[in-house]
Design a protein around this motif. Structure first.
Motif, short mmCIF file in Angstrom:
data_model
loop_
_atom_site.label_atom_id
_atom_site.label_comp_id
_atom_site.label_asym_id
_atom_site.label_seq_id
_atom_site.Cartn_x
_atom_site.Cartn_y
_atom_site.Cartn_z
N THR A 93 -23.70 14.33 -18.48
CA THR A 93 -24.19 15.57 -19.11
C THR A 93 -23.94 16.77 -18.22
O THR A 93 -23.48 17.82 -18.69
N ILE A 94 -24.24 16.64 -16.94
CA ILE A 94 -24.05 17.76 -16.00
C ILE A 94 -22.58 18.15 -15.94
O ILE A 94 -22.23 19.34 -16.04
N ILE A 95 -21.69 17.17 -15.79
CA ILE A 95 -20.26 17.47 -15.67
C ILE A 95 -19.71 18.04 -16.97
O ILE A 95 -18.94 19.01 -16.96
N ALA A 96 -20.10 17.43 -18.10
CA ALA A 96 -19.57 17.87 -19.40
C ALA A 96 -19.99 19.30 -19.71
O ALA A 96 -19.16 20.12 -20.13
N LEU A 97 -21.25 19.64 -19.51
CA LEU A 97 -21.72 21.00 -19.83
C LEU A 97 -21.18 22.02 -18.84
O LEU A 97 -20.96 23.18 -19.20
N ALA A 98 -20.98 21.60 -17.60
CA ALA A 98 -20.45 22.54 -16.60
C ALA A 98 -18.98 22.87 -16.86
O ALA A 98 -18.53 23.98 -16.57
N ARG A 99 -18.23 21.92 -17.45
CA ARG A 99 -16.80 22.12 -17.65
C ARG A 99 -16.47 22.67 -19.03
O ARG A 99 -15.39 23.22 -19.23
N CYS A 100 -17.38 22.53 -19.99
CA CYS A 100 -17.10 22.97 -21.36
C CYS A 100 -17.48 24.44 -21.52
O CYS A 100 -18.66 24.80 -21.41
N LYS A 101 -16.52 25.30 -21.79
CA LYS A 101 -16.78 26.73 -21.91
C LYS A 101 -17.53 27.09 -23.19
O LYS A 101 -18.23 28.09 -23.25
N LEU A 132 -32.36 20.37 -16.12
CA LEU A 132 -33.20 19.26 -16.56
C LEU A 132 -32.51 17.92 -16.27
O LEU A 132 -33.16 16.96 -15.80
N SER A 133 -31.22 17.84 -16.52
CA SER A 133 -30.47 16.61 -16.27
C SER A 133 -30.40 16.31 -14.77
O SER A 133 -30.47 15.14 -14.37
N PHE A 134 -30.27 17.34 -13.96
CA PHE A 134 -30.24 17.14 -12.51
C PHE A 134 -31.57 16.59 -12.00
O PHE A 134 -31.61 15.71 -11.15
N SER A 135 -32.67 17.11 -12.56
CA SER A 135 -33.99 16.60 -12.20
C SER A 135 -34.14 15.13 -12.59
O SER A 135 -34.62 14.31 -11.80
N ASP A 136 -33.70 14.79 -13.81
CA ASP A 136 -33.76 13.40 -14.25
C ASP A 136 -32.84 12.50 -13.43
O ASP A 136 -33.15 11.32 -13.18
N LEU A 137 -31.70 13.05 -13.02
CA LEU A 137 -30.76 12.27 -12.19
C LEU A 137 -31.38 11.93 -10.84
O LEU A 137 -31.28 10.77 -10.38
N VAL A 140 -20.07 25.74 -24.57
CA VAL A 140 -21.53 25.64 -24.49
C VAL A 140 -22.06 26.24 -23.19
O VAL A 140 -23.17 25.96 -22.77
N ARG A 141 -21.25 27.06 -22.55
CA ARG A 141 -21.66 27.64 -21.27
C ARG A 141 -22.53 28.87 -21.54
O ARG A 141 -22.06 29.99 -21.66
N ASN A 142 -23.82 28.65 -21.67
CA ASN A 142 -24.77 29.72 -21.93
C ASN A 142 -26.07 29.43 -21.18
O ASN A 142 -26.14 28.48 -20.39
N ALA A 143 -27.09 30.24 -21.44
CA ALA A 143 -28.36 30.09 -20.71
C ALA A 143 -29.00 28.73 -21.00
O ALA A 143 -29.50 28.06 -20.09
N THR A 144 -28.97 28.32 -22.27
CA THR A 144 -29.57 27.03 -22.63
C THR A 144 -28.87 25.88 -21.92
O THR A 144 -29.50 24.94 -21.44
N ALA A 145 -27.54 25.95 -21.84
CA ALA A 145 -26.79 24.89 -21.15
C ALA A 145 -27.15 24.81 -19.67
O ALA A 145 -27.25 23.71 -19.11
#
Length: 426
Positions: free
Chosen positions: A59-67, A80-85, A69-74
């Protein structure tokens, strides 16, 4: 070691009272628990690690690389994913080994780090969900404020604040000023226990890091739903005509008077006006005569000095009859209302899907954390019950893998981000 073992019945035994790491490991945990229950808890921890660690990492890699969905919510979802990781990489292995060995063989330092990270990461998660909810609320309720508030530097401050607040709230416990970290043999884990003055911050943490954010989240969603319903009702029925105030009447009368003077002077000079003056007259009509209609005809198209003269459109001046004054009044009132009315962005279908996903994250968070949180703060008599204790811990550990599943099931854009990542990997 003997002195430590003789005092293990004391629930408030601090880590300093254990002579060594070996003395801490000698404390037997889960004495009266069924062996099958502990094996089940161990298996759950392993399964959650196998799903949660790669799921959150992807999730972290996909959202970071996908332009797309690159917004505040992402960015909040990445946080949140980093905390769960981190939870899955650090908390789950230690918990699984504790269930498996019926002891805490990891030493005093990890007995401090384990509850510190566990409480803080849970707080980071709920603060992040709160940040996402506030983001949606401001987007719907204050669209003009949104681009000013959610700039890159402010987003970094918001995300950093979730970590500072979460870990900062545990500093007094870390310094043993308000509670302390130690092994609680009743629940079978290192956690927060009362200090020498019999004080513990658990109820404060429950209110600060769970109750207040939950109330704020519910309030924001209630307000969003109210705005959406109100906007939907307005879009289905025509706007009611509002009585014209005295101030608006006076403004209209003064504009009508000004318009009549302009019409008289325009008629007097209409025969001798040049192309340049006609262009200036057109500009004046646009700003000073909002009720004038523009025609598409052009007055003079004869060439001058070898070039065609580009003329401004003529204005058809209306007579100031009662009907036209009424039309001018309506136009003027509509202009006033459009310029002063607050603009609220009506959520699109994509926004509603995202809101549903965030609600699902919040509901899953409450379902997973509320049982054990209540038993540790209010219903403490249930902490010694084997099934209640194990199920409460398993529900908390479930949060590490449930969020990636929610993203895949409920968000089409996040699914596309995952697919794009896998295509690049090939």
């Amino acid at each position: 070691m003997g002195s430590a073992v003789n005092n293990i019945t004391n629930d408030t035994l601090g880590l300093n009272e254990y002579t060594s790491d070996a003395a801490l490991a000698a404390v037997e945990l889960f004495k009266d628990y069924p062996e099958e229950l502990l094996w089940f808890a161990t298996a759950c921890c392993v399964v959650f690690m196998l799903i949660g660690i790669p799921g959150n990492l992807i999730t972290i890699i996909a959202l970071a690389r996908c332009k797309k969905v690159r917004n505040a919510t992402a960015l909040f979802i990445i946080n949140l994913s980093f905390s769960d990781l981190l939870f899955g990489c650090f908390i789950l292995p230690l918990a699984a080994s504790t269930f498996l060995t019926h002891s805490w063989p990891h030493g005093k330092v990890l007995c401090i780090m384990f509850p510190l990270a566990r409480y803080a990461l849970v707080a980071v998660s709920i603060f992040t969900v709160l940040g996402i909810t506030i983001n949606r609320y401001i987007m719907v309720s204050f669209p003009r404020l949104y681009p000013k508030l959610y700039k890159k530097r402010y987003l970094i401050i918001m995300i950093a604040s979730t970590w500072l607040l979460a870990f900062g709230a545990l500093v007094p416990t870390l310094l043993e000023v308000w509670g302390r970290f130690s092994l609680d043999h009743i629940i079978g884990s290192c956690t927060i226990i009362p200090d020498e003055n019999d004080r513990t911050p658990k109820k404060f943490l429950f209110i600060f890091a769970f109750v207040l954010p939950s109330v704020a989240i519910i309030g924001c969603y209630a307000r969003i739903l109210w705005i959406v319903r109100k906007a939907s009702k307005k879009s289905r029925k025509p706007m009611a005509r509002r009585p014209i105030s005295d101030m608006e009447n006076s403004v209209i009368d003064s504009n009508v008077g000004t318009q009549s003077v302009l019409n008289m002077s325009r008629k007097a000079s209409q025969k001798t006006v040049s192309n340049k003056n006609r262009q200036t007259q057109f500009i004046n009509n646009c700003f000073l005569n909002p009720g004038a209609e523009l025609s598409s005809s052009c007055g003079d198209s004869s060439p001058e000095n070898g070039r065609k003269t580009i003329c401004a459109p003529e204005t058809k001046v209306r007579s100031l009859g009662n009907e036209n004054i009424s039309n001018f009044r309506k136009s003027f009132i509509a202009t006033i209302r459009r310029s002063t009315a607050p603009i609220r962005r009506l959520p699109t279908k994509k926004d509603k899907k995202l809101l549903t996903m965030i609600v699902a994250i919040m509901v899953s968070f409450c379902v997973c954390h509320l049982p054990i949180t209540l038993t540790k703060t209010i219903f403490q008599e249930f902490t010694s019950h084997p099934i209640a204790n194990i199920i409460g811990n398993i529900l908390i550990y479930l949060t590490t893998c449930v969020n990636p599943i929610i993203y895949v099931v409920m968000s089409n854009e996040y699914r596309k981000a995952y697919k794009s990542l896998f295509r690049r990997a090939r």
